[in-house]
Every structure is written in C-alpha cells, then in structure tokens.
Design an enzyme around this catalytic site. Structure first.
Site, short mmCIF file in Angstrom:
data_model
loop_
_atom_site.label_atom_id
_atom_site.label_comp_id
_atom_site.label_asym_id
_atom_site.label_seq_id
_atom_site.Cartn_x
_atom_site.Cartn_y
_atom_site.Cartn_z
N THR A 95 40.83 14.96 71.95
CA THR A 95 40.87 14.47 70.57
C THR A 95 41.25 12.99 70.53
O THR A 95 41.99 12.52 71.41
CB THR A 95 41.88 15.29 69.76
OG1 THR A 95 42.15 14.63 68.53
CG2 THR A 95 43.20 15.47 70.50
N ASP A 96 40.82 12.31 69.47
CA ASP A 96 41.24 10.91 69.30
C ASP A 96 42.74 10.79 69.04
O ASP A 96 43.32 9.72 69.19
CB ASP A 96 40.43 10.23 68.17
CG ASP A 96 40.58 10.88 66.80
OD1 ASP A 96 41.27 11.92 66.69
OD2 ASP A 96 39.99 10.35 65.83
N GLU A 97 43.38 11.93 68.66
CA GLU A 97 44.81 11.85 68.32
C GLU A 97 45.67 11.51 69.52
O GLU A 97 46.83 11.11 69.36
CB GLU A 97 45.28 13.17 67.70
CG GLU A 97 44.54 13.49 66.43
CD GLU A 97 45.26 14.46 65.50
OE1 GLU A 97 46.42 14.80 65.75
OE2 GLU A 97 44.62 14.88 64.52
N LYS A 127 47.77 17.84 73.87
CA LYS A 127 46.39 17.51 74.23
C LYS A 127 46.38 16.36 75.24
O LYS A 127 45.58 16.34 76.18
CB LYS A 127 45.57 17.13 72.99
CG LYS A 127 45.29 18.28 72.03
CD LYS A 127 44.43 19.39 72.60
CE LYS A 127 42.98 18.99 72.78
NZ LYS A 127 42.16 20.17 73.23
N TYR A 161 51.22 18.56 68.82
CA TYR A 161 49.82 18.90 69.11
C TYR A 161 49.17 17.83 69.98
O TYR A 161 48.61 18.13 71.04
CB TYR A 161 49.02 19.07 67.80
CG TYR A 161 47.52 18.96 68.01
CD1 TYR A 161 46.82 19.95 68.69
CD2 TYR A 161 46.81 17.85 67.53
CE1 TYR A 161 45.46 19.84 68.91
CE2 TYR A 161 45.44 17.74 67.74
CZ TYR A 161 44.77 18.73 68.43
OH TYR A 161 43.42 18.62 68.65
P1 NAD Z 1 40.30 26.22 66.21
O1 NAD Z 1 41.77 26.32 66.00
O2 NAD Z 1 39.37 26.47 65.07
O3 NAD Z 1 39.85 27.20 67.38
C1 NAD Z 1 40.60 27.38 68.55
C2 NAD Z 1 40.10 28.66 69.24
O4 NAD Z 1 40.83 28.80 70.47
C3 NAD Z 1 40.33 29.93 68.42
O5 NAD Z 1 39.16 30.73 68.45
C4 NAD Z 1 41.47 30.60 69.15
O6 NAD Z 1 41.45 32.02 69.03
C5 NAD Z 1 41.26 30.14 70.58
N1 NAD Z 1 42.49 30.15 71.37
C6 NAD Z 1 43.70 29.65 71.03
N2 NAD Z 1 44.59 29.86 72.02
C7 NAD Z 1 43.91 30.49 73.02
C8 NAD Z 1 44.27 30.95 74.31
N3 NAD Z 1 45.53 30.81 74.77
N4 NAD Z 1 43.33 31.53 75.08
C9 NAD Z 1 42.06 31.69 74.62
N5 NAD Z 1 41.67 31.28 73.40
C10 NAD Z 1 42.58 30.69 72.62
O7 NAD Z 1 40.08 24.78 66.82
P2 NAD Z 1 38.85 23.76 66.64
O8 NAD Z 1 39.09 22.92 65.45
O9 NAD Z 1 37.59 24.50 66.81
O10 NAD Z 1 39.08 22.82 67.92
C11 NAD Z 1 38.53 23.16 69.17
C12 NAD Z 1 38.93 22.11 70.19
O11 NAD Z 1 38.48 20.84 69.78
C13 NAD Z 1 40.44 21.99 70.38
O12 NAD Z 1 40.68 21.80 71.75
C14 NAD Z 1 40.80 20.75 69.59
O13 NAD Z 1 41.93 20.11 70.16
C15 NAD Z 1 39.56 19.91 69.75
N6 NAD Z 1 39.25 18.97 68.66
C16 NAD Z 1 39.21 19.41 67.37
C17 NAD Z 1 38.84 18.50 66.37
C18 NAD Z 1 38.76 18.94 64.93
O14 NAD Z 1 38.57 18.10 64.06
N7 NAD Z 1 38.86 20.22 64.60
C19 NAD Z 1 38.55 17.17 66.69
C20 NAD Z 1 38.62 16.77 68.03
C21 NAD Z 1 38.97 17.68 69.01
O1 DAU Z 2 41.36 13.62 64.86
C1 DAU Z 2 41.00 14.85 65.44
C2 DAU Z 2 41.94 15.93 64.97
O2 DAU Z 2 41.62 16.19 63.62
C3 DAU Z 2 41.88 17.21 65.80
O3 DAU Z 2 42.32 16.91 67.10
C4 DAU Z 2 42.76 18.31 65.18
O4 DAU Z 2 42.59 19.52 65.89
C5 DAU Z 2 42.33 18.49 63.75
O5 DAU Z 2 43.19 19.45 63.14
C6 DAU Z 2 42.39 17.18 62.98
O6 DAU Z 2 43.75 16.73 62.82
P1 DAU Z 2 44.25 16.06 61.44
O7 DAU Z 2 45.72 16.19 61.37
O8 DAU Z 2 43.65 14.72 61.24
O9 DAU Z 2 43.50 17.07 60.42
P2 DAU Z 2 43.97 17.81 59.10
O10 DAU Z 2 42.76 18.43 58.51
O11 DAU Z 2 45.17 18.66 59.32
O12 DAU Z 2 44.42 16.59 58.17
C7 DAU Z 2 43.52 15.54 57.89
C8 DAU Z 2 44.27 14.55 57.04
O13 DAU Z 2 44.54 15.15 55.75
C9 DAU Z 2 45.63 14.15 57.59
O14 DAU Z 2 45.88 12.80 57.30
C10 DAU Z 2 46.61 15.04 56.84
C11 DAU Z 2 45.95 15.19 55.49
N1 DAU Z 2 46.24 16.47 54.80
C12 DAU Z 2 46.00 17.63 55.47
C13 DAU Z 2 46.26 18.85 54.87
C14 DAU Z 2 46.02 20.13 55.63
C15 DAU Z 2 46.67 16.48 53.48
O15 DAU Z 2 46.85 15.41 52.86
N2 DAU Z 2 46.91 17.68 52.89
C16 DAU Z 2 46.75 18.88 53.53
O16 DAU Z 2 47.02 19.94 52.94
#
Ligand code: NAD
Ligand code: DAU
Length: 348
Positions: A139-141, A168, A164
C-alpha cells in the site's frame, strides 16, 4: 500459471479473481482465505469450483496448511492480498495486524522458497523453478503522509504512521529480505486507495454510499480535507497482472490513479448522486495519527510495463454507486452482528 490468491474473498482479491477470469483465462486460481469478518464467499458465488478455480478455507499463518496448498495445486505464482486492511481497526486492536500482515506473509514466503527452490536444502542456492513469482500487494500508506506538495515514488523512505501501515511496511521489509538473501523472485506493489464493487462498508466510499441510502449521518473525520489518490479496483487488478507477468524480480511498483480528492469532495459527490443535501454530513473527531495526504507517482509502472488506469473517476463513481444500489442484499448480508457492534463502538 497455478496462482495462489490469498484473501480472495475480500474486496480486491475477489475483484482480481473476476478480472482474471474475464481478461486472462486459462490459469488455475486457488483462493485461500480465512474468512474473517472481511471475507465473503458471496463475492464469488458466480464462479464454479471447476478445474480452473478452487477455494480453500485456511489461514496464511498456518504453515502446514500453506504447504499442503502448494503441494496439492503445484502453485507457481502467489498474489498475497490476505491482510487485516482497515486503519481504524488497527488503532483499536493492533496485534492481529502484526500476526496476519507480517507473520502470515513470512509463512507464505518461506513456503514459496522451500517449494520453489531447485535445491531446497542448500542454503547458498539461489536457483528456483523457472517462471515462479511471488507478488506482495502492499500500500502507499507505507510511505507515511505528504504535505501539500510532492508524490510518493518507489524510492521514498518508508515512514508508516498507523499500526496497519507499520505492519504492511514490515511485510514489505521481510519480502525485500527474502529477495536479497535468498534470491526469491518477487515483486512488491504499492497501490493507492481503491474503490468499486464488493468493498466492505467500513471504508470511506461504501460507508458513505450505504449511509446515504439509509439516510444516516455521514461521519467525516476532522475537517474532511485529507487527500487520497483514488483508483478503481479493476485498474488495480490490471496493474497486478502486468507486474505478475512482466515485472522485473526484486522491483517495487507504485500503482496510482492520478486522481487526488479531498474526503469532503468525495462525500459531496455521493450526496449529489443521491439527491441529498449536506445536512447529512457530520464532522466527527479525527482519526488518531491521521495521514493528511497521499499521492502516487506511477511513472515507473507506466514506462516500464505500459500500464495506465482505464477508468475516469466520474465513470468509476457512477458505476460503483449503481452497484451498491443494486446490491442491497449483499450489503445487508455483510453487515452482520459483528459489524453492527464495531459500528456502534466507532461512531455510536
Ligand atoms: P479486505 O479486508 O477487503 O480483504 C482481506 C481478505 O483477507 C479477507 O477476505 C479476509 O478474510 C482475508 N484474511 C484476513 N486475514 C487472513 C488470514 N490470516 N489468512 C487468510 N486470509 C485472511 O482487504 P482489501 O481492501 O481487499 O485489501 C487487500 C490487500 O490490498 C491488503 O493486503 C491491503 O493491504 C492491500 N491494499 C488495499 C487497498 C485498498 O484501498 N483497499 C489499497 C492498497 C493496498
Ligand atoms: O491508501 C491505501 C489504503 O487505503 C489501503 O492500504 C487500506 O487498506 C485502505 O483501507 C485505505 O486506507 P484509508 O485509511 O485511506 O481508507 P479509509 O476508507 O478508511 O479512509 C479514507 C479516508 O476517509 C481517510 O482519510 C479517513 C476518512 N474517513 C474514513 C471513514 C471510514 C472518514 O472521514 N470517515 C469515515 O467514516
């Protein structure tokens, strides 16, 4: 390819499985998922368990379980999505983020190393079966937060701020070590914020859509001026495929949408789509350690692998909002008792 997709029942993993079947059929996909609160097999209910797809309920921290999957399916590629992914949860309960995101990744790396090395007992050997590849979805985070200017490049120092993102970043470091020390052919991708179908409604966009549909307050953290770089999930999937098939071993690739938006702008966009006024917005206490701004420089993946995002934000948001409107049953199924209790703790 015999691809082990971990976390395939989650948001991006399930989109990736759909994307692969539509755009790159002919590979076998083995989906390993522990089915935590975030994993939902309904995301994949239209995919038959045939020779091209199998689901195994298992935890990536389970060494014997992972080894059995590698052996049974002759795994040649790993795309590791499995993780605890929600920043707010990591603030409340960090430990599972470390065990899953760091130790789980290390278990997978170890299994891949042992199964793929041509001389597994020779600690100096760096020879692997031809064509194997491990892709760590990061992730970019991990780069921390930006001020008003600049973008994250692949050489930006890691500076994670939440449990988190620290977990990562830990996973990224152990991946790097397995490449440097053991020569394991791997890549790390670092993507910006995704949106699209099947995203759990604890994340900003689906949470705001769902609350709009229900006429509930929209909880905006702090002043709502935090900036994220939004990418449609199918563009993330195409980028992962490009790295999996064309990436240079050991390289990190940033993935972003050139699409920076302040949170409040996103919330207003959703309100407009539902014809609702801003009285639904509720400014709430800010997230501790809240990163102010993320922005990705995606010049490397664009130049080296020819990838670029296909979606405009307008089209992506229209489709996403329409998807949630058309999937109210899916929403009510994922909003289980556990999620209701979490929501109460967070916003109650
Ligand atoms: P998500 O939370 O929707 O899905 C995570 C999945 O992993 C779930 O199906 C969960 O059951 C499974 N899981 C959790 N713990 C596990 C374990 N110990 N063993 C096996 N399975 C397990 O997450 P997402 O948003 O789909 O993100 C997927 C990946 O992409 C993550 O690694 C996250 O860090 C990365 N990522 C997410 C975003 C985003 O915006 N959502 C952006 C950049 C990177
Ligand atoms: O940047 C990539 C990341 O993006 C991934 O690695 C993470 O898995 C994914 O959860 C996401 O993280 P963020 O913290 O950026 O996403 P989130 O949707 O939780 O929040 C996006 C922005 O919105 C953040 O600045 C917090 C804000 N927010 C979020 C929630 C849930 C609110 O203002 N209100 C809310 O209720």
């Amino acid at each position: 390819m015999n691809i082990l997709v971990t976390g395939g029942a989650g948001f991006i993993g399930s989109n990736f499985i759909h994307w692969m079947r539509a755009n790159a059929p002919g590979h076998r996909i083995v989906n390993v998922d522990a089915l935590t609160y975030a994993g939902n097999l309904e995301n994949l209910s239209d995919i038959p368990a045939d020779g091209a797809y199998a689901f195994v309920r298992a935890d990536i921290r389970d060494r014997a379980g992972m080894d059995a999957v590698f052996a049974k399916y002759d795994i040649t590629h790993v795309v590791n999505f499995a993780a605890e992914s929600h920043v707010d949860r990591s603030i409340v309960d960090p430990e599972v983020f470390l065990t899953t995101n760091v130790i789980g990744t290390q278990v997978l790396l170890d299994t891949a190393k042992r199964r793929w090395k041509t001389a597994p007992d020779d600690k100096y050997s760096r020879a692997y079966r031809p064509g194997v590849r491990f892709l760590q979805v990061s992730t970019d985070e991990v780069y921390g937060a930006l001020g008003a200017e600049g973008k994250f490049s692949e050489t930006t120092p890691l500076s994670p701020n939440s449990p988190y993102s620290a977990a990562k970043a830990g996973a990224d470091m152990i991946c790097r070590a397995y490449h440097e020390t053991f020569g394991l052919p791997l890549n790390i991708t670092r993507c910006s914020n995704n949106y699209g179908p099947y995203q759990f409604p604890e994340k900003l966009i689906p949470l705001m859509i769902h609350n709009c549909m229900e006429g509930k307050p929209l909880p905006v953290y702090g002043d709502g001026m935090q900036v994220r770089d939004w990418l449609h999930v199918s563009d993330h999937c195409s980028a992962i495929y490009a790295v999996l098939t064309k990436g240079v071993p050991g390289e990190v690739y940033n993935i972003g949408g050139n699409n920076e938006r302040a949170n409040i702008e996103i919330v207003r966009r959703i309100l407009r789509a539902f014809g609702r006024d801003e009285s639904l917005i509720s400014f709430v206490r800010d997230r501790p350690g809240h990163d102010r701004r993320y922005a990705i420089d995606n010049a490397k993946i664009t130049a080296a692998l020819g990838w670029s995002p296909a979606y405009t934000f307008e089209r992506g948001m229209d489709e996403t909002i329409a998807w949630y409107r058309g999937h109210t049953e899916w929403i009510s199924h994922v909003l289980t008792g556990e999620y209701a209790a979490y929501y109460e703790r967070m916003y109650g």
